[in-house]
Design a protein around this motif. Sequence first.
Motif, PDB file in Angstrom:
ATOM      1  N   THR A 115      -2.587  61.275 -32.957  1.00  0.00           N
ATOM      2  CA  THR A 115      -3.877  61.341 -33.661  1.00  0.00           C
ATOM      3  C   THR A 115      -4.844  60.321 -33.072  1.00  0.00           C
ATOM      4  OG1 THR A 115      -2.754  62.024 -35.678  1.00  0.00           O
ATOM      5  CG2 THR A 115      -4.996  61.189 -35.900  1.00  0.00           C
ATOM      6  N   CYS A 116      -6.078  60.770 -32.774  1.00  0.00           N
ATOM      7  CA  CYS A 116      -7.099  59.905 -32.166  1.00  0.00           C
ATOM      8  C   CYS A 116      -8.103  59.469 -33.236  1.00  0.00           C
ATOM      9  CB  CYS A 116      -7.803  60.647 -31.034  1.00  0.00           C
ATOM     10  SG  CYS A 116      -9.053  59.650 -30.165  1.00  0.00           S
ATOM     11  N   THR A 117      -8.361  58.164 -33.298  1.00  0.00           N
ATOM     12  CA  THR A 117      -9.368  57.609 -34.205  1.00  0.00           C
ATOM     13  C   THR A 117     -10.487  57.001 -33.361  1.00  0.00           C
ATOM     14  OG1 THR A 117      -7.676  57.127 -35.871  1.00  0.00           O
ATOM     15  CG2 THR A 117      -9.785  55.967 -36.060  1.00  0.00           C
ATOM     16  N   ASP A 118     -11.715  57.481 -33.578  1.00  0.00           N
ATOM     17  CA  ASP A 118     -12.854  56.999 -32.796  1.00  0.00           C
ATOM     18  C   ASP A 118     -13.295  55.625 -33.300  1.00  0.00           C
ATOM     19  OD1 ASP A 118     -14.972  57.160 -30.903  1.00  0.00           O
ATOM     20  OD2 ASP A 118     -16.338  57.669 -32.549  1.00  0.00           O
ATOM     21  N   LEU A 119     -13.495  54.696 -32.355  1.00  0.00           N
ATOM     22  CA  LEU A 119     -13.992  53.365 -32.662  1.00  0.00           C
ATOM     23  C   LEU A 119     -15.310  53.149 -31.920  1.00  0.00           C
ATOM     24  CD1 LEU A 119     -10.626  51.417 -32.250  1.00  0.00           C
ATOM     25  CD2 LEU A 119     -11.559  52.384 -34.354  1.00  0.00           C
ATOM     26  N   SER A 122     -14.781  52.729 -28.189  1.00  0.00           N
ATOM     27  CA  SER A 122     -13.350  52.736 -27.916  1.00  0.00           C
ATOM     28  C   SER A 122     -12.688  53.794 -28.808  1.00  0.00           C
ATOM     29  CB  SER A 122     -12.743  51.348 -28.188  1.00  0.00           C
ATOM     30  OG  SER A 122     -11.361  51.351 -27.881  1.00  0.00           O
ATOM     31  N   TYR A 123     -11.353  53.858 -28.787  1.00  0.00           N
ATOM     32  CA  TYR A 123     -10.592  54.777 -29.626  1.00  0.00           C
ATOM     33  C   TYR A 123      -9.198  54.186 -29.822  1.00  0.00           C
ATOM     34  CZ  TYR A 123      -8.462  56.184 -25.175  1.00  0.00           C
ATOM     35  OH  TYR A 123      -7.815  56.179 -23.971  1.00  0.00           O
ATOM     36  N   ARG A 124      -8.483  54.728 -30.800  1.00  0.00           N
ATOM     37  CA  ARG A 124      -7.123  54.280 -31.065  1.00  0.00           C
ATOM     38  C   ARG A 124      -6.227  55.501 -31.257  1.00  0.00           C
ATOM     39  NH1 ARG A 124      -7.918  51.636 -35.362  1.00  0.00           N
ATOM     40  NH2 ARG A 124      -7.208  53.170 -36.895  1.00  0.00           N
ATOM     41  N   CYS A 125      -5.074  55.510 -30.584  1.00  0.00           N
ATOM     42  CA  CYS A 125      -4.107  56.611 -30.685  1.00  0.00           C
ATOM     43  C   CYS A 125      -2.984  56.209 -31.628  1.00  0.00           C
ATOM     44  CB  CYS A 125      -3.535  56.959 -29.310  1.00  0.00           C
ATOM     45  SG  CYS A 125      -4.737  57.676 -28.159  1.00  0.00           S
ATOM     46  N   GLU A 126      -2.691  57.060 -32.605  1.00  0.00           N
ATOM     47  CA  GLU A 126      -1.560  56.861 -33.509  1.00  0.00           C
ATOM     48  C   GLU A 126      -0.454  57.813 -33.070  1.00  0.00           C
ATOM     49  OE1 GLU A 126      -2.876  57.375 -37.489  1.00  0.00           O
ATOM     50  OE2 GLU A 126      -4.532  55.944 -37.303  1.00  0.00           O
ATOM     51  N   CYS A 127       0.579  57.247 -32.446  1.00  0.00           N
ATOM     52  CA  CYS A 127       1.633  58.050 -31.817  1.00  0.00           C
ATOM     53  C   CYS A 127       2.620  58.568 -32.862  1.00  0.00           C
ATOM     54  CB  CYS A 127       2.386  57.223 -30.777  1.00  0.00           C
ATOM     55  SG  CYS A 127       1.303  56.487 -29.511  1.00  0.00           S
ATOM     56  N   ILE A 128       3.189  59.744 -32.583  1.00  0.00           N
ATOM     57  CA  ILE A 128       4.280  60.262 -33.393  1.00  0.00           C
ATOM     58  C   ILE A 128       5.582  59.597 -32.928  1.00  0.00           C
ATOM     59  CG2 ILE A 128       3.104  62.465 -33.751  1.00  0.00           C
ATOM     60  CD1 ILE A 128       4.968  63.707 -31.699  1.00  0.00           C
ATOM     61  N   PRO A 129       6.649  59.651 -33.742  1.00  0.00           N
ATOM     62  CA  PRO A 129       7.904  59.013 -33.336  1.00  0.00           C
ATOM     63  C   PRO A 129       8.376  59.518 -31.970  1.00  0.00           C
ATOM     64  CG  PRO A 129       8.014  59.646 -35.640  1.00  0.00           C
ATOM     65  CD  PRO A 129       6.727  60.211 -35.096  1.00  0.00           C
ATOM     66  N   TRP A 131       7.125  58.259 -29.034  1.00  0.00           N
ATOM     67  CA  TRP A 131       6.118  58.043 -27.995  1.00  0.00           C
ATOM     68  C   TRP A 131       5.411  56.717 -28.230  1.00  0.00           C
ATOM     69  CZ3 TRP A 131       6.296  61.354 -24.006  1.00  0.00           C
ATOM     70  CH2 TRP A 131       6.886  62.607 -24.227  1.00  0.00           C
ATOM     71  N   THR A 132       4.918  56.113 -27.143  1.00  0.00           N
ATOM     72  CA  THR A 132       4.199  54.854 -27.228  1.00  0.00           C
ATOM     73  C   THR A 132       3.184  54.787 -26.096  1.00  0.00           C
ATOM     74  OG1 THR A 132       4.478  52.451 -27.393  1.00  0.00           O
ATOM     75  CG2 THR A 132       5.854  53.596 -25.782  1.00  0.00           C
ATOM     76  N   GLY A 133       2.462  53.636 -25.991  1.00  0.00           N
ATOM     77  CA  GLY A 133       1.434  53.478 -24.970  1.00  0.00           C
ATOM     78  C   GLY A 133       0.052  53.698 -25.551  1.00  0.00           C
ATOM     79  N   GLN A 134      -0.971  53.286 -24.786  1.00  0.00           N
ATOM     80  CA  GLN A 134      -2.346  53.417 -25.263  1.00  0.00           C
ATOM     81  C   GLN A 134      -2.704  54.855 -25.573  1.00  0.00           C
ATOM     82  OE1 GLN A 134      -5.314  51.892 -22.611  1.00  0.00           O
ATOM     83  NE2 GLN A 134      -7.026  52.428 -23.945  1.00  0.00           N
ATOM     84  N   ASN A 135      -2.205  55.782 -24.751  1.00  0.00           N
ATOM     85  CA  ASN A 135      -2.503  57.205 -24.949  1.00  0.00           C
ATOM     86  C   ASN A 135      -1.280  57.987 -25.427  1.00  0.00           C
ATOM     87  OD1 ASN A 135      -5.155  56.823 -24.087  1.00  0.00           O
ATOM     88  ND2 ASN A 135      -4.605  57.150 -21.949  1.00  0.00           N
ATOM     89  N   CYS A 136      -0.247  57.257 -25.908  1.00  0.00           N
ATOM     90  CA  CYS A 136       0.985  57.907 -26.400  1.00  0.00           C
ATOM     91  C   CYS A 136       1.615  58.779 -25.327  1.00  0.00           C
ATOM     92  CB  CYS A 136       0.713  58.729 -27.658  1.00  0.00           C
ATOM     93  SG  CYS A 136      -0.015  57.784 -29.021  1.00  0.00           S
ATOM     94  N   SER A 137       1.573  58.341 -24.117  1.00  0.00           N
ATOM     95  CA  SER A 137       2.114  59.122 -23.000  1.00  0.00           C
ATOM     96  C   SER A 137       3.461  58.618 -22.511  1.00  0.00           C
ATOM     97  CB  SER A 137       1.117  59.108 -21.830  1.00  0.00           C
ATOM     98  OG  SER A 137       0.836  57.773 -21.421  1.00  0.00           O
ATOM     99  N   GLU A 138       3.951  57.520 -23.105  1.00  0.00           N
ATOM    100  CA  GLU A 138       5.212  56.937 -22.665  1.00  0.00           C
ATOM    101  C   GLU A 138       6.297  57.252 -23.697  1.00  0.00           C
ATOM    102  OE1 GLU A 138       4.667  52.789 -21.957  1.00  0.00           O
ATOM    103  OE2 GLU A 138       2.714  53.077 -21.003  1.00  0.00           O
TER     104      GLU A 138
END
Length: 342
Positions: A115-119, A122-129, A131-138
Amino acid sequence: MDLEMSPLGYQCPCGKGFAGQHCEIKVNECSSSPCPHGYCYDMVNGFSCLCKPGFAGLRCEQDTDDCILNACEHKSTFKDLHLSYQCVCLAGWEGSFCEQESNDCKMNPCKNNSTCTDLYNSYRCECIPGWTGQNCSEEINECDSDPCMNGALCHESSIPGHFVCLCPPFYTGKFCHQHYNPCDPLSDPCRNNSTCLTLVDGNHYCVCREGFEGEHCEINVNECFSLPCQNYGDCEDGVNNFRCICRPGFSGPLCDLDTNECSSRPCKNNGTCVDLSNRIMCICEPGYHGSLCELDMNECEISPCLDGEDCVSRTGGYNCLCAPGYTGKPLSALSVSTYGYL
């Protein structure tokens, strides 16, 4: 008079805007292109410039500044263009006048269903279980944190965010954190009062009582399966036993005994009883008949008295009533055995 300057012997002093020997030529004031950003109109002894949009001045030499309206917002800068301008927005703003905050989630920077939250800027990604990283790609290896306890082995699942603990004997639970007894009386898996044995691998084994079988002794053995009842008797299964319901003429636990129906002396009047299969036969004494020799035979029916004398039947025989002047014994009763079946 200078003849070179005045070959005709005279000279005409021309007024401003004219030229020629006789001042017949109108000077084109626009020939020198005095209007660099406009159109030149020739006049007598002068010209006039019609400026193009965005320019001003007598010769259209001044560039009009379109930024003078100061329409760009949020401290953005102006870029003057020909006949227009452009707002150069600071980071985090967009729109013709930099009036709209930028949505940094518009380009979907967050991966893997996060889930992406606009700042602001900037923005913030809330990863699902999983996944991790700034863009939840790891992808996270859940076994790196050693979640399984008591020496259990951690196996990462093919589903991101999941793992499985392979528990050693006598441990259970998601993290193998719960100690358990496979034969715990509160959750005894063995049924019907069977005995539960704990095995070294943490499993159990049920020792069944007679009459039960199955992994948990849950199956009642059908003792009627072997058809123990004989002579077509019906078998009723019980717990570790059975009962035979015998057909008439048979008895015994297995209906294997032929019942002696003559034991109750069913034949009357000294009749002889013969035991047969599921029935009897009565051999009647002379003068009796019926299935049980219970009926007295009427010997008078065969007219045993001579000369039409009257016959009187009695039990087991008869009497002849002789006419006056006659006497003698009656004919011998027929010694015929009568058989009765039941």
